[in-house]
Design a protein around this motif. Structure first.
Motif, PDB file in Angstrom:
ATOM      1  N   ALA A  13       0.838  -1.211   0.000  1.00  0.00           N
ATOM      2  CA  ALA A  13       0.000   0.000   0.000  1.00  0.00           C
ATOM      3  C   ALA A  13       0.867   1.253   0.000  1.00  0.00           C
ATOM      4  CB  ALA A  13      -0.935  -0.005   1.211  1.00  0.00           C
ATOM      5  N   GLU A  14       1.905   1.252   0.806  1.00  0.00           N
ATOM      6  CA  GLU A  14       2.804   2.409   0.871  1.00  0.00           C
ATOM      7  C   GLU A  14       3.517   2.622  -0.467  1.00  0.00           C
ATOM      8  OE1 GLU A  14       6.887   3.448   3.207  1.00  0.00           O
ATOM      9  OE2 GLU A  14       5.224   2.701   4.440  1.00  0.00           O
ATOM     10  N   ALA A  15       3.986   1.539  -1.063  1.00  0.00           N
ATOM     11  CA  ALA A  15       4.666   1.634  -2.355  1.00  0.00           C
ATOM     12  C   ALA A  15       3.708   2.136  -3.434  1.00  0.00           C
ATOM     13  CB  ALA A  15       5.238   0.274  -2.744  1.00  0.00           C
ATOM     14  N   ALA A  16       2.494   1.601  -3.440  1.00  0.00           N
ATOM     15  CA  ALA A  16       1.506   2.011  -4.439  1.00  0.00           C
ATOM     16  C   ALA A  16       1.184   3.489  -4.305  1.00  0.00           C
ATOM     17  CB  ALA A  16       0.240   1.175  -4.305  1.00  0.00           C
ATOM     18  N   LEU A  17       0.907   3.942  -3.092  1.00  0.00           N
ATOM     19  CA  LEU A  17       0.585   5.361  -2.896  1.00  0.00           C
ATOM     20  C   LEU A  17       1.735   6.254  -3.315  1.00  0.00           C
ATOM     21  CD1 LEU A  17      -1.457   5.896   0.374  1.00  0.00           C
ATOM     22  CD2 LEU A  17      -2.085   6.403  -1.972  1.00  0.00           C
ATOM     23  N   HIS A  47      -2.614 -10.233  -1.919  1.00  0.00           N
ATOM     24  CA  HIS A  47      -3.187  -9.240  -1.023  1.00  0.00           C
ATOM     25  C   HIS A  47      -4.237  -8.354  -1.675  1.00  0.00           C
ATOM     26  CE1 HIS A  47      -0.531 -10.082   2.338  1.00  0.00           C
ATOM     27  NE2 HIS A  47       0.414 -10.294   1.442  1.00  0.00           N
ATOM     28  N   TYR A  48      -4.118  -8.116  -2.973  1.00  0.00           N
ATOM     29  CA  TYR A  48      -5.014  -7.194  -3.673  1.00  0.00           C
ATOM     30  C   TYR A  48      -5.422  -7.787  -5.016  1.00  0.00           C
ATOM     31  CZ  TYR A  48      -3.160  -3.828  -0.313  1.00  0.00           C
ATOM     32  OH  TYR A  48      -2.791  -3.191   0.831  1.00  0.00           O
ATOM     33  N   ALA A  49      -6.684  -7.592  -5.375  1.00  0.00           N
ATOM     34  CA  ALA A  49      -7.184  -8.103  -6.657  1.00  0.00           C
ATOM     35  C   ALA A  49      -6.574  -7.338  -7.835  1.00  0.00           C
ATOM     36  CB  ALA A  49      -8.699  -8.012  -6.710  1.00  0.00           C
ATOM     37  N   LEU A  55      -6.365   1.113  -2.865  1.00  0.00           N
ATOM     38  CA  LEU A  55      -7.012   2.324  -2.359  1.00  0.00           C
ATOM     39  C   LEU A  55      -8.347   2.052  -1.665  1.00  0.00           C
ATOM     40  CD1 LEU A  55      -6.302   4.450  -5.533  1.00  0.00           C
ATOM     41  CD2 LEU A  55      -5.139   4.646  -3.333  1.00  0.00           C
ATOM     42  N   PHE A  56      -8.953   0.905  -1.932  1.00  0.00           N
ATOM     43  CA  PHE A  56     -10.296   0.636  -1.430  1.00  0.00           C
ATOM     44  C   PHE A  56     -10.389  -0.625  -0.575  1.00  0.00           C
ATOM     45  CE2 PHE A  56     -10.735   3.159  -5.287  1.00  0.00           C
ATOM     46  CZ  PHE A  56     -11.510   4.201  -4.815  1.00  0.00           C
ATOM     47  N   ALA A  57      -9.271  -1.200  -0.238  1.00  0.00           N
ATOM     48  CA  ALA A  57      -9.243  -2.483   0.457  1.00  0.00           C
ATOM     49  C   ALA A  57      -9.971  -2.458   1.799  1.00  0.00           C
ATOM     50  CB  ALA A  57      -7.808  -2.948   0.650  1.00  0.00           C
ATOM     51  N   ASP A  61     -14.528  -3.384   5.558  1.00  0.00           N
ATOM     52  CA  ASP A  61     -14.361  -3.409   7.016  1.00  0.00           C
ATOM     53  C   ASP A  61     -14.917  -2.138   7.650  1.00  0.00           C
ATOM     54  OD1 ASP A  61     -13.114  -5.874   6.813  1.00  0.00           O
ATOM     55  OD2 ASP A  61     -11.095  -5.018   6.837  1.00  0.00           O
ATOM     56  N   LEU A  62     -14.664  -1.007   7.013  1.00  0.00           N
ATOM     57  CA  LEU A  62     -15.162   0.266   7.524  1.00  0.00           C
ATOM     58  C   LEU A  62     -16.688   0.287   7.529  1.00  0.00           C
ATOM     59  CD1 LEU A  62     -13.857   2.932   8.513  1.00  0.00           C
ATOM     60  CD2 LEU A  62     -14.302   3.830   6.239  1.00  0.00           C
ATOM     61  N   GLN A  63     -17.278  -0.195   6.449  1.00  0.00           N
ATOM     62  CA  GLN A  63     -18.745  -0.249   6.372  1.00  0.00           C
ATOM     63  C   GLN A  63     -19.306  -1.169   7.456  1.00  0.00           C
ATOM     64  OE1 GLN A  63     -20.666  -0.475   2.497  1.00  0.00           O
ATOM     65  NE2 GLN A  63     -21.897  -2.186   3.223  1.00  0.00           N
ATOM     66  N   GLU A  64     -18.691  -2.321   7.639  1.00  0.00           N
ATOM     67  CA  GLU A  64     -19.158  -3.254   8.668  1.00  0.00           C
ATOM     68  C   GLU A  64     -19.059  -2.639  10.058  1.00  0.00           C
ATOM     69  OE1 GLU A  64     -17.049  -6.930   8.138  1.00  0.00           O
ATOM     70  OE2 GLU A  64     -17.969  -7.275   6.174  1.00  0.00           O
TER      71      GLU A  64
END
Length: 188
Positions: A13-17, A47-49, A55-57, A61-64
């Motif tokens: 995530a850090e590398a992608a951002l 880890h990611y599709a 950005l949306f992973a 969890d946040l919604q739940e």
């Protein structure tokens, strides 16, 4: 590389951002993200599709978390008070994530496809909150209106929180936005 890569998800995530900020979302490849993180493309896809999901992973969890906090509110809580409990729970997740949130927001606002995905995520959140309020006995259109208002309060607080000059915490800014909403609804 060994089979187990510590903090692989966070490193990716850090590398992608970082790459999205430097080169742009469209110009960044999964191979480049994996390389910068010191990992393989295969590890990325464990880890990611896709590169968008970095950005949306956490959206689900946040919604739940938000929905669960609203559902668990005291039975006699007004819809807006139940949503306030949900907002409080969600704010806690962001406590130490302002730099990530700022970088993520900058990437999303620079790309039409990502802005659309963000809007879909927020619409899904609103629908889930409205469903939860209906299960609590809130009739329509009150359930949908309250859910939309809760999402709007979060958006306003969040956008203020990620502003460059802002140093107050997200919970405070969301409480202020909720207070403003209550004042508007009361006609003050």
């Amino acid at each position: 590389m060994g089979r187990w890569e510590p903090n692989a998800r966070e490193r990716l995530a850090e590398a992608a951002l970082g790459l999205y900020g430097e080169r742009g979302y469209e110009q960044t490849t999964v191979a480049e993200i994996a390389k910068r993180a010191g990992l393989t493309e295969r590890t990325f896809f464990r880890h990611y599709a896709d590169k968008r999901e970095v950005l949306f992973a956490g959206s689900r969890d946040l919604q739940e978390l938000f929905v669960r906090a609203v559902a668990d509110a005291p039975e006699n809580a007004a819809p807006i008070d139940a949503l306030a409990l949900g907002l409080h729970a969600v704010c806690a997740v962001f406590a130490d994530r302002r730099p990530f949130a700022r970088a993520r927001h900058a990437v999303i606002t620079a790309n039409a496809e990502l802005r659309e995905r963000e809007l879909i995520k927020l619409a899904s959140l609103s629908a889930a909150l409205a469903d939860t309020l209906r299960l609590r006995g809130v009739a329509e259109p009150a359930a949908s209106l309250a859910a939309e208002a809760g999402v709007s309060v979060f958006k306003v607080g969040f956008e203020r929180w990620i502003a460059a000059a802002e140093d107050r915490d997200l919970a405070q800014l969301v409480r202020e936005a909720l207070t403003e909403l209550r004042a508007v609804a009361a006609g003050s």
